[in-house]
Design a protein around this motif. Structure first.
Motif, short mmCIF file in Angstrom:
data_model
loop_
_atom_site.label_atom_id
_atom_site.label_comp_id
_atom_site.label_asym_id
_atom_site.label_seq_id
_atom_site.Cartn_x
_atom_site.Cartn_y
_atom_site.Cartn_z
N GLY A 58 -2.60 7.73 -0.64
CA GLY A 58 -2.47 7.43 -1.83
C GLY A 58 -3.48 8.16 -3.00
N THR A 87 -3.22 3.93 1.69
CA THR A 87 -4.13 4.58 1.53
C THR A 87 -6.06 3.73 2.10
N LEU A 89 -8.01 3.42 0.09
CA LEU A 89 -8.75 2.25 -1.11
C LEU A 89 -7.72 0.73 -1.01
N ASP A 93 -7.44 -2.71 -8.83
CA ASP A 93 -6.63 -2.30 -9.17
C ASP A 93 -5.80 -1.26 -8.46
N SER A 94 -5.98 -0.85 -7.53
CA SER A 94 -5.19 0.64 -6.85
C SER A 94 -4.15 -0.02 -6.11
N GLN A 97 -1.36 -0.97 -9.08
CA GLN A 97 -1.18 0.97 -10.11
C GLN A 97 -0.20 0.84 -8.70
N THR A 108 -4.07 -0.60 4.60
CA THR A 108 -5.15 0.51 4.10
C THR A 108 -5.24 0.63 5.02
#
Length: 671
Positions: A58, A87, A89, A93-94, A97, A108
């Motif tokens: 990400g 990622t 994150l 929100d990530s 996104q 993750t």
């Protein structure tokens, strides 16, 4: 995993340790791994190799994974590529996104190798299944669009919701213009109740029984003509076991129905001609057969009187209906004879239009449907014509086929006229039998034609029988030879044999090749099946000899073998020529074979009926075929096969010159 099946995965991560770690994990599963350090390099490499899957970090310099994913999805093939975001994150929100950018899934860090491998396998398997489904749907869509068979869907009310392009080929109507309407409005009005009953049975049946429900109805084409369709449909049931609609197929069976209808008419007409003793009786039955099969109401035979060049209405058939009887009463009062010279016998739509010459006054509700000439070769005998009050459309091609029956009917009429004259001049049975024998010979061509020597003997029995034989040239090199024997005795047997001779000699049999014997016998078997009205069957031997190639093609149906006698090593030898099969008329679906024989020079072919050897002896045994063949070979050796000498020897075996069965024999010298 083979090289052909190897999956390519593009990994984009700015950390070299992560790239190496991911490559090490995934290479164990046989994947081809290519790594890059940022989103910009990812897009550049993607367009070069078009990988099966992209793993995106990400957060990367130059271009992060989210922006890279959005741009990748806009590239060719990008929308069809699996993108897995990896990622550190883990906030909501990530995740949102990533999915908004077009990612297929999200993992993750820290990465669990087992979870990563399972997730990749799941995503690849899912993509493979989607691709297979898409290909299957495309193949199905292509198949449906190119099928000549109509595929349809209808809702539970019967309104059409889908039609493939074959519908336009069938009806001339664009499929989209018919959606939302019930199928019944495109059917022939008289057949709409049949379809309504079919639909009722269909939607009220269980799923297990719909496969047995079929429907044959007429449909109306865009040009106003009609055809026949066969509908086969089944129910669409949802998971709640509720009826959602109906799906099915429609096949055009117009040509098949036309052939079936014509064959029914042709079979019945030929049966009538073979069994009837009186002209009036036969014509009335023929009018009824054609009229009933076509849904007509009045049929008439107008006969030509050559002495005054006029045609007169002579024989009539009509349906049992009071209104029709009233129309006929008026018609008889107003009908007059018609000058023959006003008729043109070239068959075209002239015969299918409303012809005023054949109508009488005040016949407002009666339509002339069609007419056809009755002929014996070039000789015109009369006209058969039909009327109806209905505004029904008729199959033009079927009517044109029926016109072909006019010649067979004409031959029957001429034969009846000849028989009437024969009865007037011959009061004694023996005289009639003698005339019958002369008639058989009169039908034969000259024995010396084409330098082919033919000798024949026909001795009628004391009871009128059904033996008959014929030979005629198909062309300059090929001669057809056959002999048939109708079971039983009497006028029916004799009429049947002459009817068959006329059909074969005039090449009037449907869908046959006179050069191929099996086709002749097969069609005769279809036409002359035994039933409760006609108990006669018959045997036949049919052959075609080519004078250039010396090939003899032959077929038989329950008939004694033809005997081919030839010289070899200064001795007379013989060969039995027969194909195994039942007599004609016993079983409808019989396969008849044919064989080929190469004839030696200076051979003799003998074809005969069983009356020549089925002679009862004093000990009540039958003399038999083998004894007859021995006599035949002996006569050939001593007397050159002279038939007169052969018959004298058989009369000695019979102890009389009067036989219980017809005695027929053909001798053909094949040089």
């Amino acid at each position: 995993m083979s090289n052909q099946e190897k999956i390519t995965i593009l990994v984009a991560d700015d950390e070299s340790v992560s790239r190496k770690y991911l490559k090490m994990i995934l290479q164990k599963d046989g994947y081809e791994i290519i790594t890059v350090e940022n989103g910009e390099k990812c897009l550049e490499t993607y367009q070069q190799i078009f990988p099966d899957m992209v793993l995106l970090d990400g957060l990367m310099p130059v271009m992060d994974g989210f922006d890279c994913c959005r741009r990748l999805k806009e590239l060719p093939k990008g929308n069809d590529t699996i993108v897995l975001m990896i990622t550190g994150l883990d906030d909501r929100d990530s995740v949102n996104q990533a999915y908004e950018a077009g990612a297929t899934d999200f993992l993750t860090k820290p990465i669990n190798p087992a979870v990563l491998r399972r997730r990749i396998k799941y995503l690849l398997d899912m993509k493979k299944a989607e691709r297979a489904l898409k290909e299957s749907e495309e193949k199905y869509r292509t198949l449906v669009e190119n099928l000549r068979e109509v595929i349809f869907y209808a809702d539970k009310k019967g309104n059409l919701t889908f039609l493939n392009p074959a519908w336009q080929e069938l009806t001339g109507l664009p499929p989209h213009s018919c959606l939302g309407h019930p199928l019944s409005i495109y059917l022939y009005p008289e057949d709409q109740p049949i379809y309504a009953q079919y639909w009722h049975c269909l939607v009220n049946s269980s799923e297990d029984t719909t496969s047995k429900l079929k429907c044959q109805v007429r449909y109306v084409k865009k040009n106003g003509n009609f055809g026949w369709m066969r509908i086969f449909a089944s129910l669409i049931i949802n998971d709640k076991e509720e009826l959602e609609g109906v799906t099915g197929t429609i096949n055009d069976i117009t040509e098949r129905k036309r052939i079936e209808q014509y064959q029914i008419i042709e079979r019945d007409v030929i049966k009538i001609l073979a069994q009837s003793e009186q002209k009036t009786e036969a014509i009335q039955k023929i009018l009824k057969v054609i009229g009933n099969n076509l849904g007509l109401e009045i049929g008439e035979y107008w006969e030509l009187k050559t002495e005054d060049n006029l045609i007169y209405p002579e024989i009539r058939w009509h349906i049992n209906n009071q209104e029709i009887e009233k129309i006929l009463s008026i018609r008889e009062e107003n009908l007059n004879s018609i000058l023959w010279e006003k008729w043109d016998f070239t068959y075209d739509e002239f015969w299918l239009n409303n012809h005023k010459l054949l109508s009488s006054k005040n016949e407002v509700n009666l339509r002339h449907i069609f007419a056809f000439p009755v002929c014996n070769g070039e000789e015109k005998l009369g006209i058969i014509t039909f009327f109806s009050r209905k505004s029904t459309q008729y199959d033009i091609n079927l009517l044109e086929n029926i016109v072909n029956l006019g010649n067979q009917i004409g031959q029957f009429i001429k034969r009846k006229q000849a028989e009437e004259k024969l009865k007037e001049t011959n009061s004694l049975l023996q005289s009639e039998l003698s005339t019958a024998s002369e008639y058989v010979f009169s039908l034969l061509p000259s024995p010396e034609e084409h330098n082919l020597s033919v000798e024949q003997k026909f001795i009628p029995s004391s009871k009128l029988g059904g033996d008959i034989f014929d030979y005629y040239w198909l062309d300059e090199e090929n001669i057809a030879i056959y002999l048939l024997d109708v079971a039983g005795h009497g006028i029916h047997s004799a009429l049947l044999s002459v009817s068959i001779l006329n059909l074969v000699r005039n090449n009037s049999l449907y869908n046959t090749n006179p050069y191929q014997p099996w086709t002749i016998i097969t069609e005769l078997n279809r036409l002359f099946q035994m039933d409760s009205d006609r108990l006669n069957y018959f045997t036949i031997w049919y052959g075609v000899y080519n004078t250039d190639t010396h090939e003899l093609i032959y077929s038989s149906a329950g008939h004694p073998p033809a005997i081919l006698i030839y010289q070899e090593d200064n001795q007379w030898r013989y060969e039995k020529l027969k194909t195994p099969s039942l007599p004609v008329g016993m079983i409808e679906d019989v396969e008849f074979d044919q064989s080929l024989c190469l004839v030696k020079p200076d051979s003799y072919l003998y074809i005969f009926s069983d009356g020549i050897y089925e002679i009862e002896q004093e000990n009540e045994n039958i003399w038999g075929l083998e004894n007859f063949i021995s006599l035949l070979v002996d006569t050939q050796a001593k007397y050159k096969g002279e038939l007169q000498h052969l018959i004298k020897q058989i009369e000695k075996v019979n102890h009389s010159s009067n036989f219980n069965d017809d005695l027929s024999i053909l001798k053909i010298h094949l040089p």
